[in-house]
Design a protein around this motif. Structure first.
Motif, PDB file in Angstrom:
ATOM      1  N   PRO A 132      -1.764  13.443  -4.850  1.00  0.00           N
ATOM      2  CA  PRO A 132      -1.235  14.515  -3.375  1.00  0.00           C
ATOM      3  C   PRO A 132      -2.001  14.864  -2.168  1.00  0.00           C
ATOM      4  N   THR A 133      -3.279  13.813  -2.363  1.00  0.00           N
ATOM      5  CA  THR A 133      -3.281  13.960  -0.905  1.00  0.00           C
ATOM      6  C   THR A 133      -3.294  12.442  -0.120  1.00  0.00           C
ATOM      7  N   SER A 134      -3.151  11.845  -0.345  1.00  0.00           N
ATOM      8  CA  SER A 134      -3.164  10.413   0.300  1.00  0.00           C
ATOM      9  C   SER A 134      -1.664  10.010   0.872  1.00  0.00           C
ATOM     10  N   ALA A 135      -1.916   9.137   1.967  1.00  0.00           N
ATOM     11  CA  ALA A 135      -0.537   8.767   2.908  1.00  0.00           C
ATOM     12  C   ALA A 135      -0.175   7.365   2.332  1.00  0.00           C
ATOM     13  N   LEU A 136       0.129   6.874   1.306  1.00  0.00           N
ATOM     14  CA  LEU A 136       0.934   6.090   0.367  1.00  0.00           C
ATOM     15  C   LEU A 136       2.136   6.744  -0.712  1.00  0.00           C
ATOM     16  N   SER A 137       2.702   6.439  -1.196  1.00  0.00           N
ATOM     17  CA  SER A 137       3.632   6.905  -2.319  1.00  0.00           C
ATOM     18  C   SER A 137       3.807   5.311  -3.241  1.00  0.00           C
ATOM     19  N   VAL A 138       3.648   5.671  -4.672  1.00  0.00           N
ATOM     20  CA  VAL A 138       3.793   4.333  -5.412  1.00  0.00           C
ATOM     21  C   VAL A 138       4.934   4.257  -5.528  1.00  0.00           C
ATOM     22  N   SER A 143      13.733   0.840 -13.745  1.00  0.00           N
ATOM     23  CA  SER A 143      13.049   1.220 -15.156  1.00  0.00           C
ATOM     24  C   SER A 143      12.049   1.694 -15.332  1.00  0.00           C
ATOM     25  N   GLY A 144      11.293   2.278 -14.294  1.00  0.00           N
ATOM     26  CA  GLY A 144       9.685   2.445 -14.512  1.00  0.00           C
ATOM     27  C   GLY A 144       8.805   1.012 -13.788  1.00  0.00           C
ATOM     28  N   SER A 145       8.790  -0.508 -13.535  1.00  0.00           N
ATOM     29  CA  SER A 145       8.288  -0.871 -13.358  1.00  0.00           C
ATOM     30  C   SER A 145       7.589  -0.393 -12.214  1.00  0.00           C
ATOM     31  N   PHE A 146       6.056  -1.080 -11.789  1.00  0.00           N
ATOM     32  CA  PHE A 146       5.413  -1.310 -10.162  1.00  0.00           C
ATOM     33  C   PHE A 146       6.357  -1.398  -9.153  1.00  0.00           C
ATOM     34  N   GLU A 147       7.187  -1.170  -8.418  1.00  0.00           N
ATOM     35  CA  GLU A 147       7.825  -1.908  -7.091  1.00  0.00           C
ATOM     36  C   GLU A 147       6.314  -2.791  -6.227  1.00  0.00           C
ATOM     37  N   SER A 148       6.146  -1.654  -5.391  1.00  0.00           N
ATOM     38  CA  SER A 148       5.204  -1.666  -4.341  1.00  0.00           C
ATOM     39  C   SER A 148       4.408   0.463  -3.847  1.00  0.00           C
ATOM     40  N   TYR A 149       3.595  -0.094  -3.189  1.00  0.00           N
ATOM     41  CA  TYR A 149       2.706   0.682  -1.984  1.00  0.00           C
ATOM     42  C   TYR A 149       3.775   1.155  -0.886  1.00  0.00           C
ATOM     43  N   ARG A 150       4.249   1.799  -0.726  1.00  0.00           N
ATOM     44  CA  ARG A 150       4.587   2.407   0.711  1.00  0.00           C
ATOM     45  C   ARG A 150       3.137   3.262   1.290  1.00  0.00           C
ATOM     46  N   PHE A 151       3.266   2.977   1.740  1.00  0.00           N
ATOM     47  CA  PHE A 151       2.782   3.506   3.011  1.00  0.00           C
ATOM     48  C   PHE A 151       3.089   4.712   4.315  1.00  0.00           C
ATOM     49  N   TYR A 152       2.295   5.344   5.274  1.00  0.00           N
ATOM     50  CA  TYR A 152       2.150   5.878   5.766  1.00  0.00           C
ATOM     51  C   TYR A 152       1.229   6.214   6.841  1.00  0.00           C
ATOM     52  N   SER A 153       1.890   6.347   9.048  1.00  0.00           N
ATOM     53  CA  SER A 153       0.616   6.609   9.175  1.00  0.00           C
ATOM     54  C   SER A 153      -0.198   8.489   9.132  1.00  0.00           C
ATOM     55  N   ASN A 198     -10.122  -1.234   2.447  1.00  0.00           N
ATOM     56  CA  ASN A 198      -9.514   0.277   1.603  1.00  0.00           C
ATOM     57  C   ASN A 198      -8.194   0.666   2.169  1.00  0.00           C
ATOM     58  N   MET A 199      -7.761   1.400   1.757  1.00  0.00           N
ATOM     59  CA  MET A 199      -5.939   1.649   1.629  1.00  0.00           C
ATOM     60  C   MET A 199      -5.812   2.070   2.445  1.00  0.00           C
ATOM     61  N   VAL A 200      -6.532   2.636   4.494  1.00  0.00           N
ATOM     62  CA  VAL A 200      -5.592   2.233   4.930  1.00  0.00           C
ATOM     63  C   VAL A 200      -5.641   1.736   6.740  1.00  0.00           C
ATOM     64  N   GLY A 201      -6.123   0.011   5.802  1.00  0.00           N
ATOM     65  CA  GLY A 201      -6.185  -0.478   7.280  1.00  0.00           C
ATOM     66  C   GLY A 201      -7.315  -1.102   7.285  1.00  0.00           C
ATOM     67  N   GLY A 202      -8.790  -0.370   7.132  1.00  0.00           N
ATOM     68  CA  GLY A 202      -9.734  -0.373   7.555  1.00  0.00           C
ATOM     69  C   GLY A 202     -11.448  -0.519   6.240  1.00  0.00           C
ATOM     70  N   LEU A 203     -12.356  -1.089   6.661  1.00  0.00           N
ATOM     71  CA  LEU A 203     -13.239  -1.101   6.458  1.00  0.00           C
ATOM     72  C   LEU A 203     -13.320   0.033   5.500  1.00  0.00           C
ATOM     73  N   PRO A 204     -14.129   0.101   3.761  1.00  0.00           N
ATOM     74  CA  PRO A 204     -14.319   1.859   3.290  1.00  0.00           C
ATOM     75  C   PRO A 204     -15.464   2.407   4.640  1.00  0.00           C
ATOM     76  N   THR A 205     -15.198   3.830   4.784  1.00  0.00           N
ATOM     77  CA  THR A 205     -16.665   4.099   5.410  1.00  0.00           C
ATOM     78  C   THR A 205     -17.733   4.627   4.024  1.00  0.00           C
ATOM     79  N   HIS A 206     -18.799   5.614   4.512  1.00  0.00           N
ATOM     80  CA  HIS A 206     -19.400   5.905   3.707  1.00  0.00           C
ATOM     81  C   HIS A 206     -19.508   7.114   2.736  1.00  0.00           C
TER      82      HIS A 206
END
Length: 386
Positions: A132-138, A143-153, A198-206
């Protein structure tokens, strides 16, 4: 702030505009949408969730003087389904889309909102994933197989989680959410050690890493009593804590902390038909155990994790996934998908070989069987999760 133009790594943290959680939270959705400036939202959900929520939403939207329009979710978060829903948004002149229900409807609403250029809102009635909180969709195939991550701005403008609905949903959903969320710290710490993105194109923050660890700590403290409460449809402080851990903290933690092998193994498991009866979080738990084995984590860490997740009701063996007797061809298919070039397994501090991953996946069977025996669950069977 000056623009970074020299490709120097930067840390990035992402979050939704607002997060609202609690018993009766769905009854506030109309007022919250009005606060976002929406005058014609579209609610994307399936028939079951619509039947459970329509009366509450009718009153909530009437109070805010908003029209209530539903669109039936097709059931699978495919690119084609997102395109179809974005067409409905355009044709109806809707100015926002609300994904109502679980992670698949929510992820599809994100994609459709992005296609149509309108804000998207997550309204969760289960706590089975941290979508629910993220800027991406799986995105999955038909057939139910993983295809890709889709990222949003951008992230969802609003996230609403009604814990009464969570408590009334089958307990397996919350158990799956615990499995998904437990992986968050296992993966975030691996990403941080490796200085991977990380998943938003940068290094992980603390902040991202710390929230992942906080989610982990809450889960170990409150998951078992929360699951007992949900068995009786009760909303307790433990339930509220676990919903926050599985939805908000895990969502922020995986996105800004990063993913590694556990979710890559999940994606690999979706490539074979035998695992399609598993929920997302159940497959992720197999991935978490595989990552721990792959990293060479000590038995003093792996064994308590396997025992705890078995008590939570999560699968800890390949047998439960229908892969106990699978030949090397099937496991090779899982590993190939898990090690695709775009997969997050490459965020580890080392580059495992195909053989390394396959052997770690095989080793999970023994780890899980011993854990089940120690907690008194007996022999695993493929029927445990059908």
């Amino acid at each position: 702030m000056a623009e970074n133009t020299d490709r120097t790594p930067v840390s990035v943290f992402a979050s939704p505009g607002r997060y609202v959680q609690g018993r009766g939270a769905l009854g506030r959705l109309g007022t919250l949408m009005e606060g976002l400036g929406s005058r014609r939202p579209l609610v994307l959900t399936d028939d079951v969730v619509r039947g459970l929520t329509e009366q509450v939403l009718t009153g909530s939207f009437a109070q805010a003087d908003l029209p209530l329009a539903f669109e039936r979710f097709g059931g699978m978060p495919t690119s084609a389904e997102a395109d179809r829903v974005s067409g409905v948004i355009d044709e109806g002149g809707h100015d926002a889309v609300i994904g109502l229900g679980g992670g698949t409807a929510i992820d599809t609403a994100k994609a459709a909102g992005d296609n149509a250029g309108v804000p998207w809102v997550s309204a969760a009635t289960v706590a089975s994933t941290d979508a629910p909180t993220s800027a991406l969709s799986v995105v999955y195939t038909e057939s139910g197989s993983f295809e890709s991550y889709r990222f949003y701005s951008r992230n969802p403008a609003l996230v609403v989680v009604d814990t009464q609905y969570v408590a009334e949903a089958p307990v397996r959903f919350l158990s799956a959410g615990v499995g998904d969320a437990l992986a968050t710290w296992i993966e975030a710490r691996a990403v941080r050690r490796a200085h991977s993105p990380n998943m938003v194109g940068g290094l992980p923050t603390h902040a991202g890493s710390t929230l992942a660890e906080l989610s982990w700590n809450l889960l170990w403290r409150s998951a078992l009593p929360a699951l007992e409460a949900v068995e009786k449809n009760l909303v307790t402080q433990d339930v509220e804590a676990i919903v926050e851990a599985t939805t908000l903290l895990s969502g922020l933690g995986f996105e800004s902390g990063g993913l590694a092998a556990a979710h890559a193994i999940h994606d690999g498991l979706t490539a074979v038909d035998q695992t399609h009866h598993f929920t997302h979080g159940e497959k992720v738990n197999i991935g978490s155990l595989t990552q721990l084995v792959l990293e060479g984590a000590p038995a003093s860490e792996i064994d308590p994790f396997a025992e705890f997740t078995a008590r939570v009701g999560l699968p800890t063996t390949l047998t439960e996934a229908g892969l106990g007797g699978a030949d090397e061809t099937v496991l090779d298919e899982v590993v190939r998908a898990a090690m695709a070039p775009s997969e997050t397994i490459h965020n580890l501090a080392f580059e495992p070989t195909h053989r390394d991953v396959r052997d770690a996946l095989r080793a999970v069977e023994g780890v899980g069987r011993r854990a089940r025996e120690r907690v008194g669950l007996g022999e695993p069977t493929p029927e445990d999760y059908t």
